[in-house]
Design a protein around this motif. Structure first.
Motif, PDB file in Angstrom:
ATOM      1  N   GLN A   1       0.879  -1.168   0.092  1.00 47.41           N
ATOM      2  CA  GLN A   1      -0.045   0.047   0.219  1.00 47.41           C
ATOM      3  C   GLN A   1       0.889   1.414   0.028  1.00 47.41           C
ATOM      4  O   GLN A   1       1.705   1.275   0.647  1.00 47.41           O
ATOM      5  CB  GLN A   1      -0.788   0.004   1.277  1.00 47.41           C
ATOM      6  N   ILE A   2       0.450   1.912  -0.807  1.00 44.33           N
ATOM      7  CA  ILE A   2       1.038   3.349  -0.786  1.00 44.33           C
ATOM      8  C   ILE A   2       0.201   4.243  -0.236  1.00 44.33           C
ATOM      9  O   ILE A   2      -0.942   4.700  -0.498  1.00 44.33           O
ATOM     10  CB  ILE A   2       1.214   3.923  -2.340  1.00 44.33           C
ATOM     11  N   PRO A   3       0.617   5.176   0.681  1.00 46.97           N
ATOM     12  CA  PRO A   3      -0.130   5.940   1.566  1.00 46.97           C
ATOM     13  C   PRO A   3      -0.703   7.100   0.534  1.00 46.97           C
ATOM     14  O   PRO A   3      -0.121   7.608  -0.232  1.00 46.97           O
ATOM     15  CB  PRO A   3       0.888   6.578   2.522  1.00 46.97           C
ATOM     16  N   LEU A   4      -1.857   7.387   0.989  1.00 44.98           N
ATOM     17  CA  LEU A   4      -2.516   8.476   0.394  1.00 44.98           C
ATOM     18  C   LEU A   4      -1.989   9.830   0.277  1.00 44.98           C
ATOM     19  O   LEU A   4      -2.068  10.591  -0.764  1.00 44.98           O
ATOM     20  CB  LEU A   4      -4.172   8.599   0.745  1.00 44.98           C
ATOM     21  N   GLU A   5      -1.507  10.063   1.409  1.00 44.11           N
ATOM     22  CA  GLU A   5      -0.931  11.450   1.706  1.00 44.11           C
ATOM     23  C   GLU A   5       0.410  11.352   0.374  1.00 44.11           C
ATOM     24  O   GLU A   5       0.726  12.441   0.024  1.00 44.11           O
ATOM     25  CB  GLU A   5      -0.018  11.382   3.004  1.00 44.11           C
ATOM     26  N   ALA A   6       1.093  10.227   0.334  1.00 43.96           N
ATOM     27  CA  ALA A   6       2.278  10.198  -0.524  1.00 43.96           C
ATOM     28  C   ALA A   6       1.632  10.355  -2.008  1.00 43.96           C
ATOM     29  O   ALA A   6       2.519  11.121  -2.886  1.00 43.96           O
ATOM     30  CB  ALA A   6       2.980   8.958  -0.548  1.00 43.96           C
ATOM     31  N   THR A   7       0.399   9.779  -2.570  1.00 42.43           N
ATOM     32  CA  THR A   7      -0.202  10.014  -3.820  1.00 42.43           C
ATOM     33  C   THR A   7      -0.457  11.509  -3.913  1.00 42.43           C
ATOM     34  O   THR A   7      -0.172  11.670  -5.106  1.00 42.43           O
ATOM     35  CB  THR A   7      -1.345   9.143  -3.897  1.00 42.43           C
ATOM     36  N   LYS A   8      -0.945  11.933  -3.105  1.00 34.24           N
ATOM     37  CA  LYS A   8      -1.280  13.427  -3.062  1.00 34.24           C
ATOM     38  C   LYS A   8      -0.036  14.277  -3.301  1.00 34.24           C
ATOM     39  O   LYS A   8      -0.145  15.134  -4.256  1.00 34.24           O
ATOM     40  CB  LYS A   8      -2.188  14.062  -1.922  1.00 34.24           C
TER      41      LYS A   8
ATOM     42  N   THR B   1       4.239   1.046 -12.950  1.00 32.88           N
ATOM     43  CA  THR B   1       5.809   0.714 -12.565  1.00 32.88           C
ATOM     44  C   THR B   1       6.678   2.060 -12.239  1.00 32.88           C
ATOM     45  O   THR B   1       7.310   2.306 -11.245  1.00 32.88           O
ATOM     46  CB  THR B   1       6.545  -0.312 -13.369  1.00 32.88           C
ATOM     47  N   LEU B   2       6.411   3.110 -13.176  1.00 29.65           N
ATOM     48  CA  LEU B   2       6.907   4.278 -13.190  1.00 29.65           C
ATOM     49  C   LEU B   2       6.512   4.926 -11.892  1.00 29.65           C
ATOM     50  O   LEU B   2       7.185   5.560 -11.266  1.00 29.65           O
ATOM     51  CB  LEU B   2       6.888   5.043 -14.489  1.00 29.65           C
ATOM     52  N   ALA B   3       5.197   5.182 -11.571  1.00 24.86           N
ATOM     53  CA  ALA B   3       4.658   5.771 -10.478  1.00 24.86           C
ATOM     54  C   ALA B   3       5.267   4.939  -9.348  1.00 24.86           C
ATOM     55  O   ALA B   3       5.642   5.737  -8.360  1.00 24.86           O
ATOM     56  CB  ALA B   3       3.154   5.359 -10.405  1.00 24.86           C
ATOM     57  N   GLN B   4       5.376   3.737  -9.224  1.00 21.70           N
ATOM     58  CA  GLN B   4       5.975   3.138  -7.980  1.00 21.70           C
ATOM     59  C   GLN B   4       7.311   3.463  -7.829  1.00 21.70           C
ATOM     60  O   GLN B   4       7.967   3.945  -6.550  1.00 21.70           O
ATOM     61  CB  GLN B   4       5.873   1.480  -8.118  1.00 21.70           C
TER      62      GLN B   4
END
Length: 381
Positions: free
Chosen positions: A44-51, A113-116
């Motif tokens: 899981q990628i934290p939602l804060e990080a995605t923002k 994969t680029l986003a990861q």
């Protein structure tokens, strides 16, 4: 009898939850700690990080809708991602920048994969230079102007401002570090506006955002300063280019004589291409080879064109060589099963038929293990 049924139902749900927690999830959500044992599992990628990283602008639109609906950004850890991490881990100030190309069939996870990788770079305090889609610069024509700095080149003010805003947003985790890095020389943007020598390079970003007419020149100066400071060892730099082969594709931008410009004549393209040279160190250039540049990416009837040598053209292949090709592949049977379990856990799958083992086999058959088509089928079942 009713109590017995309720007990059985509760036991089934607990068993399914136990499977998801202990078999479908990685041992850690920190991408730097992922190992080969985590391949085929979800982290899981934290939602804060995605923002913070503006994932809503770089994720595929369908996956972005899924994230918004579930309020959860969970992504499968796959072999291709760990291969990119291995490349990042060998970056050194003493070694030339590494070039990596993600290639593979449509829908196999190149953009994810680029986003990861961008998220991994954030956790390791790398500076992120991310172009959301190079093809936008060459095909979606917006405001254009002739370059004052270099006659004959074409500036894209609107895209330049957008890129600088995107760069500032994605690099808030290292903004203080960037503010401590000074310019090597004085940059004269106009007769009045200047960025003096030994000023923070973040002032170049702020200047471009505030003054669209000089934004393109600011991007060029920023590229130059980032390469210099990366080589000195002050920062580690990730250059992430979605649609990287569009650096060598076609444009819909017309010049004064009504002929179409070639990508090299666009200032932004010219500046980004300098990252493909071997004159800087301590960084990695991650590019996606996308066949949208030459054919419809969803075209399954035409002769497959997926490899870097086909998509980058001869000139582009010579520029990026040597590079590390990493192929994105179809789901394995286990990966598809894990994603199926995740969708059941999140109630993304509604019908009992789709949630069953038989439904999983049918989804396998219909999607042919393609991650994109598998997700689309699950979204409607």
């Amino acid at each position: 009898m009713l109590a017995s049924r309720q007990t059985c139902s509760l036991s089934f749900r607990l068993a399914r939850l136990s499977f998801y927690r202990y078999y479908a999830k990685t041992s850690t959500d920190n991408p730097s700690n992922l190992t080969q044992d985590d391949i085929g599992k979800i982290y899981q990628i934290p939602l804060e990080a995605t923002k913070a990283l503006a994932f809503e602008k770089i994720l595929p639109s369908k996956f972005n809708k899924q994230v918004n609906t579930m309020d959860d950004c969970s992504i499968l850890c796959r072999q291709q991602f760990l291969e990119v991490i291995n490349c990042l881990n060998v970056v050194r100030p003493s070694l030339p920048s590494i070039r990596v190309v993600l290639w593979g069939k449509f829908g196999t996870g190149k953009t994810l994969t680029l986003a990861q990788t961008i998220h991994f770079a954030q956790t390791q305090n790398w500076v992120i230079f991310n172009v959301k889609d190079v093809m936008n610069w060459t095909r979606k024509v917006k405001d254009v102007q002739s370059s004052v700095y270099k006659p004959g080149r074409i500036d894209l003010p609107e895209y330049s401002v957008d890129f600088l805003q995107h760069f500032k947003q994605q690099n808030q985790h290292v903004w203080k570090t960037l503010s401590g890095l000074n310019t090597e020389r004085t940059y004269e943007w106009t007769k009045v506006e200047k960025t003096m020598q030994d000023r923070p390079i973040t002032e170049i970003v702020e200047m471009g955002i505030a003054s669209p007419l000089v934004a393109n020149d600011c991007v060029g100066a920023l590229c130059r300063e980032l390469r210099r400071h990366s080589t000195s060892g002050a920062i580690r730099l990730l250059v992430a280019l979605d649609g990287g082969n569009s650096l060598y594709g076609k444009t819909l931008i017309k010049k004064a004589d009504r002929s179409f410009a070639v990508p090299e004549e666009l200032s932004l393209i010219y500046q980004v291409k300098k990252f493909l040279k071997d004159d800087w160190t301590n960084g990695l250039v991650l590019m996606i080879a996308d066949k949208r540049e030459v054919v419809d990416a969803r075209d399954t009837l035409a002769v497959p064109i997926d490899t870097p040598i086909e998509l980058f053209t001869e000139q582009g292949f010579e520029d990026i060589d040597p590079f590390i090709p990493i192929e994105t592949k179809l789901y394995s049977e286990n990966e598809a099963r894990i994603i199926h379990e995740y969708y059941k856990e999140k109630n993304w799958l509604i019908t009992e038929e789709a949630r069953s083992d038989k439904g999983l086999r049918e989804l396998h058959y219909l999607a042919a293990y393609n991650p994109y088509y598998f997700e689309r089928l699950c979204a409607f079942n």
